[in-house]
Enzyme design. Sequence first.
Site, PDB file in Angstrom:
ATOM      1  N   LYS A  97      50.740  54.463  33.284  1.00  0.00           N
ATOM      2  CA  LYS A  97      52.049  54.770  32.696  1.00  0.00           C
ATOM      3  C   LYS A  97      51.871  55.915  31.684  1.00  0.00           C
ATOM      4  CE  LYS A  97      55.823  51.974  30.651  1.00  0.00           C
ATOM      5  NZ  LYS A  97      56.164  50.620  30.156  1.00  0.00           N
ATOM      6  N   SER A 105      60.577  48.775  31.749  1.00  0.00           N
ATOM      7  CA  SER A 105      60.292  50.178  31.538  1.00  0.00           C
ATOM      8  C   SER A 105      59.147  50.696  32.405  1.00  0.00           C
ATOM      9  CB  SER A 105      59.935  50.412  30.063  1.00  0.00           C
ATOM     10  OG  SER A 105      58.718  49.782  29.738  1.00  0.00           O
ATOM     11  N   SER A 160      59.169  44.526  30.655  1.00  0.00           N
ATOM     12  CA  SER A 160      58.858  45.841  31.218  1.00  0.00           C
ATOM     13  C   SER A 160      57.754  45.857  32.253  1.00  0.00           C
ATOM     14  CB  SER A 160      58.511  46.817  30.083  1.00  0.00           C
ATOM     15  OG  SER A 160      59.666  47.209  29.397  1.00  0.00           O
TER      16      SER A 160
END
Lengths: 537, 537
Positions: B127, B203, B227
Site C-alpha cells: 500500500k 482503505s 480497511s
Amino acid sequence: MASSWESKVASVREHRDASLAKVEPAISVATQGLPLNSQKVPASVLTSRELELTESYTVKQLLAKLRSREIKVEEVTRAFLRRAAVAQASVNCLTELLWDQALERAKYLDSLPEPTGPLFGLPISTKEHHGQKGENVVSNASYVAWIGQAHGSCQLYDILWDAGCVYFARTTQPQTIMHLETNSNIYGRTLNPYNRNLTPGGSSGGESALIGMRGSLLGVGGDIGGSIRCPAAHCGIYGFKPTCKRIPSGGVRTHMVGKEAILSTLGPMTVDREALQLFVDVVMASEPWLLDPSLTVGWTKYKYDKPLKIAVQWTDGVVQPHPPMIRALKEVVAACEAAGMEVVDWDCTELQHDKAWEILSSLYWTDGGDETLGRLNAAGEPVLPLTKFIIQEQPAVKSLTQHELWERTKQRDQYRDFYAKAWNAASKDRQIDVILCPPSFSAAVPHDQSKYWGYTAQWNLLDYPGAVFPVTTVDPEKDPKDQTYKPKNAQDEFCYSLYTPETYKDAPISLQIIGRRNHDEKVLAALDEIEKALGRS
Amino acid sequence: MASSWESKVASVREHRDASLAKVEPAISVATQGLPLNSQKVPASVLTSRELELTESYTVKQLLAKLRSREIKVEEVTRAFLRRAAVAQASVNCLTELLWDQALERAKYLDSLPEPTGPLFGLPISTKEHHGQKGENVVSNASYVAWIGQAHGSCQLYDILWDAGCVYFARTTQPQTIMHLETNSNIYGRTLNPYNRNLTPGGSSGGESALIGMRGSLLGVGGDIGGSIRCPAAHCGIYGFKPTCKRIPSGGVRTHMVGKEAILSTLGPMTVDREALQLFVDVVMASEPWLLDPSLTVGWTKYKYDKPLKIAVQWTDGVVQPHPPMIRALKEVVAACEAAGMEVVDWDCTELQHDKAWEILSSLYWTDGGDETLGRLNAAGEPVLPLTKFIIQEQPAVKSLTQHELWERTKQRDQYRDFYAKAWNAASKDRQIDVILCPPSFSAAVPHDQSKYWGYTAQWNLLDYPGAVFPVTTVDPEKDPKDQTYKPKNAQDEFCYSLYTPETYKDAPISLQIIGRRNHDEKVLAALDEIEKALGRS
C-alpha cells in the site's frame, strides 16, 4: 474552630483508631520515645507464638501449614492483625485494621471441609485506594474530597479473594498517590520501619512500611513512577512492577481516569522472592483477560538455560547514586561473576534519561494538573510540598492541546524505539538478559526530600518490568562519602548533598532488575538466578 | 491554467504511467468499453504461461516451486508485473509499478546459490502510504501536500524483504486513508474487479482490487475501521486484521502521529487462507518486538481439540444486512452444524453498537479533524464526499479538551469491559470461540455510498481480531429484496435502500470471523475449521 476539611479528616482518623481499638489483647506501644529503628518493637509486644507465626515462615511455608491445617487461619490472622497494629503504632502505615472482617473470613475458611485456593488463609494487606472486598467499603485515595465515598473491590482483589486470602489491613498512600513518599493530610506521614527519620518510600509506602515490619507478608502496590519499587527498596522487601497490562489494574479508585499516555500497574510487595511468582501464578490461573480485555493474554514461565548476561547501570548519567548503592552493585556483580554470569556495563551517557523524564513528567499531567489540583483546592486541603514538586515545579508540565499531546506521545514512542535499539546494539553477539541498577539514587531519604524519580520512573516511561530485592544496609564504615565528587548538574548536587552516612544508618539498600518490555518472565527468572548467586535459597 | 494542486497531481500520474510504460511486452487493454466484470480481462491479454503462474498456485505452492528452483523468480515476477499492469488498466489500483526494481531483485534472488528465507521469490504488493524498500522512495499517503516527499520502509516491509520477497507494485488508498472506498484526488477512483460500478472497498482498496484480479497473491493492508476486511470482503479475497500490536505497524507514513486512543494495525490480504498464517509465521520468526517495544511478545499457534462453538451475529441491531449476506450466513452455519459445531446466536439487541460508533468516531478525530482538514486545505485539494462524511458529518466529532478526551477514553474502556462481560455471559456453560458475522451490511456498494462502518469498525473499537473469507457471490435469483422490511432508523433506511439484486450482480459475498482481543491465534484456527466445514482443503 476546625475547618471543614480538618473535621472530615478527624472523622477518618477516628474510624482508623476505632478499628485499631478492636485489637485483643490490646496493643500497648508507647508512642513517645520510640527508637529510630522499629525492628525490635514487635518482639517487645507480641507473644512468642505470634512472633513465630509472623517471622518464621516464607509465604509458601505458611501456606503449606495452612493448607495442611497444621495452623488455623484464625490463629495466623490474629497474629498478623496484632502485628499490623504494632506496625501502625510504630510507623503509621494503616488506614484501617479489618479486625472483624478478617476474623469472620478466617473462621469461614477454617470451617470449610477442605482448604480451597492457592492462597488459602493467607492474610494480605491492601492499599487504601484500591478498594476492598466487603460491605460498605469506602475509599478516599488520600483525597479529602473523596472521604467517605463508597468504592467496591478491584478485579485483582476479587482474584486473590477467590484464591482464598484474608484481607486484614488497609494501608496508606500519599496525597495524589504521586509522591515517592507517603504523606497525606488525611493520614499524616508514614515512617520507615528501619529509621523513623527516613521515608518508607511511596506511593505504596503504607505497604512497604507494614511489610517491612512483617505486619504483613504480602501486599499489593501500584506503580506509575516507582510506587512499588521505591518503597520496597527503601524497606528491604521484594517488589515487582510488571509491564502494564500483564496484571489486572482495573477497578481501583484513582484520578485522571481515561488518561492513557502513561499507565499505572498493580503488582506484589512481599517478604520473599518466591511469593512474587506465586502472586503471578494465582493471577494468571484466573484468566483475568476474560474480564479485562485490555490485558495481555498469557504468561509463559521462563527458565534460563545458560548463565545470565547482565548489564550494570552504575549511574543513569543524571544523578550519581550514593556510595552504599554503588557498594551493593559491586557486591552483587562480584557474586554474579563468581557464578559464571557475563556482566557488562549499561552505559547511559548517550541514553538521555533526562529527556525521558521531561516526556514522562509532561505525560503524567496532560491537563497541567488541573483536575488534581482542582480536587485538592475544592476540598480546601493544603497542597503538600511533594505534590507541588511533581506538578508545579516540573518545567514540562502544562495543559496540552490535542496536537501537543500527540507530539509528546510521539516523543515517548520515539524514545522507546531508541532505547530498544540501544539494547539491541549493546547486546552485540549475545542478547543482554536484564539490566541491574539502583532503584533509587539513595537509601530511603529524610522526609520530603524524594525529588529525583529517575531510577524508577525511567522504566515506567519505557514500560519495562522491574523487580526490587534487598541486598544490604547502609554502613557508615563501608560507605563513606566521596568528598571529591563533583556534581554534574543541580539535581545531582541536591541529591548528593543529601548523603552523610550517619543519616542513613540501618537503612536497607536494594537493587533493581529490569527487563525489556513484556519480558516479565525473564525478570523473575533472573531474580531467581541472581539471588542464588548471592547464596540465597 | 492548472492550479497548483492539479499540476502536482499530474506529475504523480505521469510517474505512475511511466512506470507502467516499462512493461515488456507492453500491455494493450482498451480502456473504453471494458466489461463491468474484469475477471476475464487477464485471459485476453496474458500468455498461457503467465496465466498459469498467476492463477494455478496457492502462495505456498508457488513458494515451493520457487524454493525448488523449478521456476525462476524472474519469470514469476515478470508474470505478476504484467498481470498487475492488466489490473491497473482494468480497475485503477496502482500508484506505481516497480518494473526495474522488481526485476533487479528477482535476478539477485535467482543468482543466489541457495534460496533464502521463507518468502523466497514471492512478489508482494504494498500500500502506497506504507513506504517501500528501495532508493528514493516517496510516499504521499494520498495527500497532495505530501506529494514527492521521501519516506523509507516500514518495519514490516523490512521483515518481508529479509524473508526473501520481491516488491513489485504499490497500490492506491483513498483521501485521508479513512474511507471504506478508494478514491483520491491524486490517483482517482479504484474500481471493483467484479463490477466496475461498485467499490473495491477501502482503505486498502488498491490491494483488494489488485489481488482480486490475481495481479498479486499477497499484499499488506492497514485497518483502523475496516480497511483490510472491508476491501478483502468486497473483492472476494482473504484478509486478516490482527489485534493491534501483534504485527509491527511502525514506520508507515500517516497522519495524526501520536494519537493513540484508537490505533491502526497492518495485516495481510491474500488469495488463500494458508497465506494468512504464513504471513504471521514469517513476522513472528523475526521477533519484531526487539525493534518495536510496543508490540505484544509471542504468538502461540492454536489448534481446537473439539468442535467450534460459534456465535452468529445476524444483525448488529443498527443496520440490517442485505439478503445475500444473510444467505451466506445461513450457508456457512449449515455447513458448520453439519460438521458438528455448536452454533448459537450473537444477539446485539442490548449491545449498543450505535454507542460504540459514537465513541469510535469521536476518537478517530480528537482534534475535530483539524490537522487532516488543514492539510487538505493548505494544498488546495477538494475535500471528497466520503472525507466529509467521516469527519464533518459525524455528530460526535469535535476538538476535545484533555478532560473530554479522558471521558471518551473512559467510555471506550467501559464499553470494552461491557462487551467482554457480554461474551462471558453468552458463553454460559461453554466458552464461545468466535463470532461469525457479516463484514459489511452489503456486498461492495456503488461508489461513494460506503456510509456505514459498523460491521467492521465495531471490532476496531473493541480491538478484536477479525478474518474475512469469501463465501459466495450475489445471485439475483437467490437474493431477492425483502420488500416488506421496515427500516429501524435513518441509517438502516439508507443502507437498505441501496439494495436491488441487479446492482450487485457477480459481487463477492464474504463473511467475518471475530475473536476476543488478543486471541488472534483462535481466529486463524477457527477460519481453518470453518473452511474445512465448507469443504475447502
